[in-house]
Write a protein that holds these residues in place. Structure first.
Motif, PDB file in Angstrom:
ATOM      1  N   LEU A 137      91.961   1.923  31.005  1.00  0.00           N
ATOM      2  CA  LEU A 137      92.931   1.259  30.130  1.00  0.00           C
ATOM      3  C   LEU A 137      92.331   0.065  29.384  1.00  0.00           C
ATOM      4  O   LEU A 137      93.040  -0.619  28.651  1.00  0.00           O
ATOM      5  CB  LEU A 137      94.140   0.797  30.945  1.00  0.00           C
ATOM      6  CG  LEU A 137      95.057   1.909  31.461  1.00  0.00           C
ATOM      7  CD1 LEU A 137      96.053   1.348  32.465  1.00  0.00           C
ATOM      8  CD2 LEU A 137      95.780   2.592  30.310  1.00  0.00           C
ATOM      9  N   GLY A 138      91.056  -0.175  29.577  1.00  0.00           N
ATOM     10  CA  GLY A 138      90.398  -1.249  28.843  1.00  0.00           C
ATOM     11  C   GLY A 138      90.313  -2.553  29.588  1.00  0.00           C
ATOM     12  O   GLY A 138      89.916  -3.572  29.015  1.00  0.00           O
ATOM     13  N   GLY A 139      90.658  -2.559  30.866  1.00  0.00           N
ATOM     14  CA  GLY A 139      90.590  -3.779  31.659  1.00  0.00           C
ATOM     15  C   GLY A 139      89.490  -3.700  32.689  1.00  0.00           C
ATOM     16  O   GLY A 139      88.484  -3.019  32.506  1.00  0.00           O
ATOM     17  N   ARG A 140      89.709  -4.366  33.791  1.00  0.00           N
ATOM     18  CA  ARG A 140      88.719  -4.358  34.872  1.00  0.00           C
ATOM     19  C   ARG A 140      89.447  -4.271  36.206  1.00  0.00           C
ATOM     20  O   ARG A 140      90.638  -4.557  36.307  1.00  0.00           O
ATOM     21  CB  ARG A 140      87.853  -5.625  34.828  1.00  0.00           C
ATOM     22  CG  ARG A 140      88.620  -6.916  35.036  1.00  0.00           C
ATOM     23  CD  ARG A 140      87.757  -8.141  34.789  1.00  0.00           C
ATOM     24  NE  ARG A 140      88.462  -9.382  35.050  1.00  0.00           N
ATOM     25  CZ  ARG A 140      88.496  -9.999  36.222  1.00  0.00           C
ATOM     26  NH1 ARG A 140      87.836  -9.481  37.252  1.00  0.00           N
ATOM     27  NH2 ARG A 140      89.172 -11.118  36.382  1.00  0.00           N
ATOM     28  N   VAL A 141      88.712  -3.853  37.214  1.00  0.00           N
ATOM     29  CA  VAL A 141      89.271  -3.801  38.564  1.00  0.00           C
ATOM     30  C   VAL A 141      89.234  -5.208  39.147  1.00  0.00           C
ATOM     31  O   VAL A 141      88.176  -5.828  39.222  1.00  0.00           O
ATOM     32  CB  VAL A 141      88.472  -2.828  39.448  1.00  0.00           C
ATOM     33  CG1 VAL A 141      88.948  -2.907  40.894  1.00  0.00           C
ATOM     34  CG2 VAL A 141      88.612  -1.410  38.921  1.00  0.00           C
TER      35      VAL A 141
END
Length: 378
Positions: A137-141
């Motif tokens: 989704l374009g984010g980070r964990v």
């Protein structure tokens, strides 16, 4: 946004599970005597798969209806089709079923069933790409702050103390059971938790506008982080704005909003400090990620609503991680075996945060063997 590529839907299945609610979950509008879950599994021609979940808490017999919508109406429409991106699937289904929604007058169940398919498609696409959903989704964990929700009105301070011992830093009480009882419960919660704990209250649409305007100032001594759905969800934005002008705490809503236009108008109104789309009730991963980014860009608090099984909970956690901002993940405080059995391995809570892993997709698989006794036929 990371590239997840095209998707082909070769197979779509839905299943219903139910477990007793012990104790029952109480709200201002009714009591849940069992905990249902509708899960969706999608698969492409190469054997890649993904999991989604469909809202089915109310009405009590609604789970089977929604599962059959997925299996008998939506799956035949979309099976065998290919899409350039997972975000296209839900929009295509919305367009193809528009006449059915109007004919049946069932915008909610159709939106919920489509949301479950959307979530499953995103999970499949992320797994195929080898990416956690948050990254797809374009984010980070990243660990996401979590709060204990759904705390019943019977000696709520006991539940709050137990959840604090588990590591939660935020707590949401069900109110709307009469002014004196609500105030006494909030006082007991604050006394138990101390002045620094985040305390929220959810009225579940219990009051008229006039009642809410009278009661909201009485809640000021408890330092609420937000007051959720004090009035009917379809109350005009003008009236929501009027209530916000007299409420000493931010207002929260969104679980019962059902379109991008409705969310956009709510965000622009200035009436809400907290916006709470539910990824298994409307929009799926696609819609809720879009709304979440808009909420954060507007300087508001995106807190995904969720009170169902483990698959939707994990999708909500990944959306929150991807969107960022100061929001918290809603985690049901009540016992629900479907929460953990649908999400193996269940995430660890550390320092008040759910720890997400680098596993692809939503990072979990349902325990189908453990769930078998809870499965219901359609």
């Amino acid at each position: 946004m990371a590239s997840v590529g095209s998707v082909t839907l070769a197979r779509i299945e839905a299943a219903v599970y139910r477990v007793p609610a012990d104790p029952p979950v109480r709200t201002a509008f009714g009591t849940m005597h069992d905990r249902p879950a509708v899960i969706v599994r999608v698969e492409d021609g190469a054997g890649n798969h993904g999991w989604g979940e469909v809202f089915c808490n109310w009405p009590p017999p609604g789970a089977e209806h929604r599962a059959r919508l997925v299996a008998e109406v939506l799956a035949p429409l979309v099976q065998g089709r290919s899409f350039d991106h997972p975000a296209e699937v839900g929009a295509w289904l919305e367009q193809r079923t528009r006449v059915l929604v109007l004919q049946c007058d069932e915008p909610g169940p159709f939106a919920q069933a489509i949301a479950g398919i959307d979530g499953a498609v995103w999970d499949m696409a992320a797994r195929k790409a080898g990416l956690p959903l948050a990254v797809a989704l374009g984010g980070r964990v990243a660990p996401v702050p979590a709060y204990a929700s759904g705390i019943n009105p019977d000696r709520p301070e006991r539940m709050a103390a137990a959840k604090r011992a588990e590591g939660y830093g935020g707590f949401k009480l069900k109110i709307g059971f009469g002014r004196d009882r609500d105030l006494a419960n909030l006082a007991a919660m604050r006394a138990e938790l101390g002045a620094d704990a985040r305390l929220m209250a959810d009225a579940n649409q219990a009051w008229t506008l006039d009642e809410a305007a009278r009661i909201a100032p009485d809640l000021a001594p408890f330092g609420l982080f937000w007051l959720e759905e004090p009035v009917m969800a379809d109350t005009s934005l003008v009236d929501w704005q009027a209530l916000a002008s007299v409420a000493p705490m931010p207002l929260a809503a969104g679980e019962n909003m059902r379109s991008r236009a409705e969310f956009a108008a709510a965000i622009a109104s200035g009436a809400f400090g907290v916006v709470q789309p539910d990824a298994i009730k409307w929009g799926g991963v696609t819609g809720c990620a879009e709304v979440g980014r808009t909420v954060v860009a507007a300087g508001l608090n995106y807190c995904p609503h969720f009170l169902s099984g483990g698959i939707g909970l994990m999708a909500s956690a990944h959306i929150l991680a991807a969107v960022g901002g100061p929001g918290m993940l809603e985690v049901d405080a009540n016992e629900n075996p479907l929460r953990t059995l649908l999400a193996r391995p269940f995430p660890v809570l550390a320092d008040g945060r759910f720890v997400l892993t680098d596993a692809p997709g939503i990072g979990v698989e349902p325990d189908l063997v453990g769930l078998e006794r809870s499965r219901h036929s359609l």
